[in-house]
Write a protein that holds these residues in place. Structure first.
Motif, mmCIF file in Angstrom:
data_model
loop_
_atom_site.group_PDB
_atom_site.id
_atom_site.type_symbol
_atom_site.label_atom_id
_atom_site.label_comp_id
_atom_site.label_asym_id
_atom_site.label_seq_id
_atom_site.Cartn_x
_atom_site.Cartn_y
_atom_site.Cartn_z
ATOM 1 N N GLN A 1 0.831 -1.200 0.000
ATOM 2 C CA GLN A 1 0.000 0.000 0.000
ATOM 3 C C GLN A 1 0.869 1.254 0.000
ATOM 4 O O GLN A 1 0.535 2.259 -0.636
ATOM 5 C CB GLN A 1 -0.926 -0.009 1.210
ATOM 6 C CG GLN A 1 -1.928 1.120 1.237
ATOM 7 C CD GLN A 1 -2.850 1.044 2.444
ATOM 8 O OE1 GLN A 1 -2.867 0.041 3.163
ATOM 9 N NE2 GLN A 1 -3.600 2.102 2.670
ATOM 10 N N ALA A 2 2.012 1.201 0.699
ATOM 11 C CA ALA A 2 2.915 2.355 0.766
ATOM 12 C C ALA A 2 3.440 2.712 -0.619
ATOM 13 O O ALA A 2 3.608 3.889 -0.940
ATOM 14 C CB ALA A 2 4.068 2.071 1.723
ATOM 15 N N ARG A 3 3.714 1.703 -1.448
ATOM 16 C CA ARG A 3 4.183 1.977 -2.816
ATOM 17 C C ARG A 3 3.175 2.824 -3.572
ATOM 18 O O ARG A 3 3.541 3.773 -4.258
ATOM 19 C CB ARG A 3 4.391 0.668 -3.576
ATOM 20 C CG ARG A 3 5.670 -0.004 -3.291
ATOM 21 C CD ARG A 3 5.909 -1.146 -4.284
ATOM 22 N NE ARG A 3 6.861 -2.070 -3.732
ATOM 23 C CZ ARG A 3 6.611 -3.323 -3.405
ATOM 24 N NH1 ARG A 3 5.410 -3.832 -3.595
ATOM 25 N NH2 ARG A 3 7.544 -4.087 -2.907
ATOM 26 N N ALA A 4 1.915 2.479 -3.436
ATOM 27 C CA ALA A 4 0.869 3.186 -4.178
ATOM 28 C C ALA A 4 0.603 4.580 -3.609
ATOM 29 O O ALA A 4 0.131 5.462 -4.332
ATOM 30 C CB ALA A 4 -0.417 2.366 -4.145
ATOM 31 N N GLU A 5 0.905 4.803 -2.337
ATOM 32 C CA GLU A 5 0.578 6.062 -1.681
ATOM 33 C C GLU A 5 1.812 6.848 -1.237
ATOM 34 O O GLU A 5 1.731 7.667 -0.315
ATOM 35 C CB GLU A 5 -0.306 5.788 -0.464
ATOM 36 C CG GLU A 5 -1.605 5.103 -0.806
ATOM 37 C CD GLU A 5 -2.428 4.775 0.432
ATOM 38 O OE1 GLU A 5 -2.193 5.387 1.500
ATOM 39 O OE2 GLU A 5 -3.315 3.918 0.322
ATOM 40 N N LEU A 6 2.954 6.628 -1.869
ATOM 41 C CA LEU A 6 4.199 7.232 -1.403
ATOM 42 C C LEU A 6 4.121 8.759 -1.320
ATOM 43 O O LEU A 6 4.521 9.348 -0.317
ATOM 44 C CB LEU A 6 5.378 6.810 -2.280
ATOM 45 C CG LEU A 6 6.742 7.326 -1.824
ATOM 46 C CD1 LEU A 6 7.060 6.832 -0.415
ATOM 47 C CD2 LEU A 6 7.821 6.900 -2.791
ATOM 48 N N ALA A 7 3.611 9.408 -2.348
ATOM 49 C CA ALA A 7 3.539 10.876 -2.335
ATOM 50 C C ALA A 7 2.690 11.368 -1.161
ATOM 51 O O ALA A 7 3.067 12.323 -0.462
ATOM 52 C CB ALA A 7 2.980 11.392 -3.658
ATOM 53 N N ASP A 8 1.571 10.713 -0.912
ATOM 54 C CA ASP A 8 0.706 11.093 0.202
ATOM 55 C C ASP A 8 1.406 10.855 1.542
ATOM 56 O O ASP A 8 1.317 11.677 2.455
ATOM 57 C CB ASP A 8 -0.605 10.303 0.149
ATOM 58 C CG ASP A 8 -1.563 10.692 1.266
ATOM 59 O OD1 ASP A 8 -1.829 11.896 1.426
ATOM 60 O OD2 ASP A 8 -2.025 9.778 1.974
ATOM 61 N N LEU A 9 2.126 9.749 1.652
ATOM 62 C CA LEU A 9 2.845 9.455 2.891
ATOM 63 C C LEU A 9 3.918 10.499 3.165
ATOM 64 O O LEU A 9 4.101 10.927 4.312
ATOM 65 C CB LEU A 9 3.470 8.059 2.824
ATOM 66 C CG LEU A 9 2.484 6.893 2.796
ATOM 67 C CD1 LEU A 9 3.230 5.584 2.578
ATOM 68 C CD2 LEU A 9 1.666 6.845 4.061
ATOM 69 N N ILE A 10 4.629 10.902 2.132
ATOM 70 C CA ILE A 10 5.656 11.938 2.291
ATOM 71 C C ILE A 10 5.022 13.231 2.789
ATOM 72 O O ILE A 10 5.543 13.883 3.697
ATOM 73 C CB ILE A 10 6.432 12.151 0.976
ATOM 74 C CG1 ILE A 10 7.289 10.926 0.687
ATOM 75 C CG2 ILE A 10 7.287 13.415 1.048
ATOM 76 C CD1 ILE A 10 7.938 10.913 -0.680
ATOM 77 N N ASN A 11 3.885 13.612 2.228
ATOM 78 C CA ASN A 11 3.194 14.825 2.671
ATOM 79 C C ASN A 11 2.749 14.718 4.130
ATOM 80 O O ASN A 11 2.848 15.683 4.883
ATOM 81 C CB ASN A 11 1.995 15.116 1.776
ATOM 82 C CG ASN A 11 2.408 15.651 0.427
ATOM 83 O OD1 ASN A 11 3.477 16.246 0.286
ATOM 84 N ND2 ASN A 11 1.584 15.422 -0.579
ATOM 85 N N ARG A 12 2.273 13.527 4.533
ATOM 86 C CA ARG A 12 1.847 13.333 5.922
ATOM 87 C C ARG A 12 3.025 13.502 6.877
ATOM 88 O O ARG A 12 2.884 14.052 7.968
ATOM 89 C CB ARG A 12 1.222 11.946 6.101
ATOM 90 C CG ARG A 12 -0.121 11.809 5.416
ATOM 91 C CD ARG A 12 -0.645 10.413 5.508
ATOM 92 N NE ARG A 12 -1.153 10.155 6.853
ATOM 93 C CZ ARG A 12 -2.015 9.191 7.139
ATOM 94 N NH1 ARG A 12 -2.449 8.383 6.185
ATOM 95 N NH2 ARG A 12 -2.429 9.013 8.370
ATOM 96 N N VAL A 13 4.192 13.013 6.457
ATOM 97 C CA VAL A 13 5.383 13.108 7.303
ATOM 98 C C VAL A 13 5.889 14.539 7.359
ATOM 99 O O VAL A 13 6.143 15.084 8.435
ATOM 100 C CB VAL A 13 6.487 12.157 6.787
ATOM 101 C CG1 VAL A 13 7.814 12.431 7.455
ATOM 102 C CG2 VAL A 13 6.079 10.702 6.994
#
Length: 94
Positions: free
Chosen positions: A9-21
């Motif tokens: 799931q992280a692969r598909a949502e990497l950009a969103d995860l970076i923004n959350r961090v």
């Protein structure tokens, strides 16, 4: 507390995860088979972690010194044997 997410799931949502961090101040733990694999933290958090002094039990060896050879006149002791056992289990251990 960190937000956990499976690696697929992280692969598909990497950009969103970076923004959350970066912008949300969250910490994200990427898991594989339910076990923590890596963590995404902000650069500021990483800098703080690297600047944290190590505890005495966690010191890292940064250099290795050589030990001088024993004098030729010193009696040689019989080398001590240390047994090590290993077993190779191919890709599908059973």
């Amino acid at each position: 507390m960190a937000y956990e997410i499976p690696v697929t799931q992280a692969r598909a949502e990497l950009a969103d995860l970076i923004n959350r961090v970066v912008y949300g101040g969250e910490r994200v733990v990427v898991t594989r088979h339910g076990k923590p694999l890596v963590a995404l933290v902000s650069a500021a958090d990483l800098e703080r972690l690297e600047d944290t002094p190590e505890s005495p039990g966690e010191r890292m060896i940064t250099s290795v010194a050589t030990v001088p050879d024993a004098p030729a006149s010193a009696p040689r002791e019989r080398p001590q044997r240390i047994g090590v056992a290993a077993e190779h289990r191919g890709p599908n251990p059973s």
